[in-house]
Structures are given as structure tokens and as C-alpha cells.
Write an enzyme that holds these catalytic residues in place. Structure first.
Site, mmCIF file in Angstrom:
data_model
loop_
_atom_site.group_PDB
_atom_site.id
_atom_site.type_symbol
_atom_site.label_atom_id
_atom_site.label_comp_id
_atom_site.label_asym_id
_atom_site.label_seq_id
_atom_site.Cartn_x
_atom_site.Cartn_y
_atom_site.Cartn_z
ATOM 1 C CE LYS A 58 6.700 -11.458 9.098
ATOM 2 N NZ LYS A 58 6.433 -10.048 8.688
ATOM 3 C CE1 TYR A 72 11.517 -8.408 9.629
ATOM 4 C CE2 TYR A 72 10.716 -8.722 11.855
ATOM 5 C CZ TYR A 72 10.679 -9.039 10.507
ATOM 6 O OH TYR A 72 9.793 -9.995 10.044
ATOM 7 C CG PHE A 103 7.079 -0.370 8.539
ATOM 8 C CD1 PHE A 103 7.884 -1.476 8.749
ATOM 9 C CD2 PHE A 103 7.217 0.328 7.353
ATOM 10 C CE1 PHE A 103 8.806 -1.896 7.806
ATOM 11 C CE2 PHE A 103 8.147 -0.085 6.391
ATOM 12 C CZ PHE A 103 8.940 -1.199 6.631
ATOM 13 N NE ARG A 117 12.133 -11.591 -0.731
ATOM 14 C CZ ARG A 117 11.813 -10.594 0.082
ATOM 15 N NH1 ARG A 117 11.625 -10.828 1.386
ATOM 16 N NH2 ARG A 117 11.667 -9.375 -0.363
ATOM 17 C CB THR A 133 5.727 -6.769 1.576
ATOM 18 O OG1 THR A 133 7.054 -7.085 1.163
ATOM 19 C CG2 THR A 133 5.724 -6.374 3.037
ATOM 20 N NE ARG A 139 4.707 -12.064 3.176
ATOM 21 C CZ ARG A 139 5.862 -11.468 2.911
ATOM 22 N NH1 ARG A 139 6.135 -11.012 1.699
ATOM 23 N NH2 ARG A 139 6.768 -11.340 3.876
ATOM 24 C CG ASN A 153 3.925 -10.002 6.081
ATOM 25 O OD1 ASN A 153 4.352 -10.494 7.126
ATOM 26 N ND2 ASN A 153 4.703 -9.357 5.229
ATOM 27 C CG HIS A 192 11.173 -12.456 7.280
ATOM 28 N ND1 HIS A 192 11.379 -11.186 6.778
ATOM 29 C CD2 HIS A 192 12.398 -13.028 7.362
ATOM 30 C CE1 HIS A 192 12.674 -11.005 6.583
ATOM 31 N NE2 HIS A 192 13.311 -12.114 6.942
ATOM 32 C CD GLU A 198 16.597 -12.045 7.534
ATOM 33 O OE1 GLU A 198 16.298 -10.961 7.001
ATOM 34 O OE2 GLU A 198 16.209 -13.152 7.092
HETATM 35 P P1 CMP Z 1 8.879 -9.067 6.290
HETATM 36 O O1 CMP Z 1 9.079 -9.880 5.083
HETATM 37 O O2 CMP Z 1 8.921 -9.706 7.616
HETATM 38 O O3 CMP Z 1 9.994 -7.920 6.261
HETATM 39 C C1 CMP Z 1 9.805 -6.647 6.811
HETATM 40 C C2 CMP Z 1 8.424 -6.453 7.305
HETATM 41 O O4 CMP Z 1 8.041 -5.111 7.501
HETATM 42 C C3 CMP Z 1 7.441 -6.939 6.269
HETATM 43 O O5 CMP Z 1 7.496 -8.324 6.160
HETATM 44 C C4 CMP Z 1 6.150 -6.388 6.803
HETATM 45 O O6 CMP Z 1 5.591 -7.223 7.799
HETATM 46 C C5 CMP Z 1 6.648 -5.098 7.420
HETATM 47 N N1 CMP Z 1 6.270 -3.960 6.602
HETATM 48 C C6 CMP Z 1 6.677 -3.634 5.382
HETATM 49 N N2 CMP Z 1 6.084 -2.496 4.962
HETATM 50 C C7 CMP Z 1 5.293 -2.119 5.953
HETATM 51 C C8 CMP Z 1 4.405 -1.027 6.139
HETATM 52 N N3 CMP Z 1 4.245 -0.113 5.177
HETATM 53 N N4 CMP Z 1 3.739 -0.961 7.285
HETATM 54 C C9 CMP Z 1 3.915 -1.885 8.260
HETATM 55 N N5 CMP Z 1 4.756 -2.947 8.141
HETATM 56 C C10 CMP Z 1 5.420 -3.048 6.998
#
Ligand code: CMP
Length: 156
Positions: free
Chosen positions: A33, A73, A81, A109, A115, A126, A136, A139, A150
């Protein structure tokens, strides 16, 4: 059915995405990211997957448009979010990579961690490099179906 269609599209465009094979070899997609790209963590992150034994099948920098990010997404469209997530992933260059190896989806994963980076265990990507939620670090596809979807957004 849609997966066969997407696989067909992807294979037609000469991106060898493949599908889950009888030997347990799978492909998955990771996105490094904008936060990690800006912090110049790309090499360290890719190295972990190479050292684990995964093969890199595709690798490129990528700049999301708002439309592409919303599509990527789309499963999160109804989440509170969603807007923040789309905005963040559009905030800078990412690196997209297709990895191949045994049980790639679940193993990758595990390697990336939870996450919420502040909850992610030390030793995970992470857990070692991040503290954020939108920001984070990385992904990874959560299923073969997500990988097909994706990859079609980023590599077609
Ligand atoms: P990712 O693995 O890219 O997949 C979905 C993304 O949503 C996740 O990582 C986070 O970056 C984001 N995400 C998940 N939960 C939240 C949250 N509670 N608030 C903001 N972003 C979120």
C-alpha cells in the site's frame, strides 16, 4: 461461471493467473500500500515472500483511480470505512504482485497478520512494520475468488 469468464479474460491477455491445482499450488495477489511504498519497504516485504518460497508471477507499480479502487474494494462498499479506504489506496503508488506457491492464499494471509496493524503479531508484516488500519502496509486476497476479482482490476 464468472470466475471462468475472468480466468478466460486474464489468460487471453497473457497474464498467467491459473487456478487452484491438484498439487495445492495456488496464486494470490498482494498490494503493497501507499504507506509502505512511501516508506521504501517494498524490497523488505517482497523479500519475505521470496524467502518463504513463493514465486513472483507478476510485479508492477500501479496508481489507482477512484473508479478502479472502488471496483477493487467493492466487497466493502457498504462499510462505514469504504470512502476512507478508497481515498487511502488512491493517495499514492502501490506495488501489485501475484505470488504462486503451496496454499498461497492462506499462507500469505498468515504472513501479513491481522487487519489492524496495532493488533498484528510481531513477525507478521503488519506486526513488524505498521500501526494503522487503512494504512496497514499490505493487502492480500482472502480467497481464490477474491484473487480472480482483484487481479482482473489491477492486471487487465
Ligand atoms: P485490506 O486487507 O486492504 O482490506 C480491506 C481494508 O479495509 C483493510 O485492509 C483495512 O485497510 C480497511 N479496514 C478494515 N477495517 C477498517 C476499519 N474499521 N476502519 C478503516 N479501515 C478498515
Amino acid at each position: 461461471m464468472i470466475h471462468d469468464y475472468l480466468n478466460g479474460l486474464i489468460n487471453t491477455s497473457k497474464v498467467e493467473l491459473g487456478s487452484k491445482s491438484e498439487m495445492g499450488v495456488e496464486q494470490t495477489l498482494i498490494l503493497i500500500k501507499p504507506d509502505a511504498f512511501k516508506r521504501k519497504l517494498v524490497g523488505k516485504i517482497i523479500q519475505r515472500f521470496e524467502e518463504k518460497g513463493f514465486n513472483i508471477k507478476q510485479l508492477k507499480t500501479y496508481d489507482f483511480t477512484d473508479e478502479k479502487a472502488q471496483d477493487f474494494y467493492s466487497i466493502h462498499r457498504s462499510k462505514p470505512f469504504f470512502k476512507e479506504l478508497v481515498s487511502f489506496v488512491c493517495s499514492g503508488t502501490v506495488v501489485a504482485c501475484i505470488l504462486e506457491g503451496n496454499n498461497a492464499v492462506s499462507t500469505v494471509r498468515i504472513m501479513i497478520g491481522l487487519t489492524k496493524s496495532f493488533d498484528a503479531a510481531p513477525g507478521t508484516i503488519r506486526g513488524d512494520f505498521g500501526l494503522g488500519i487503512s494504512d496497514n502496509i499490505i493487502h492480500a486476497s482472502d480467497s481464490h475468488e477474491s484473487f480472480i476479482k482483484e487481479s482482473s482490476v489491477v492486471f487487465l
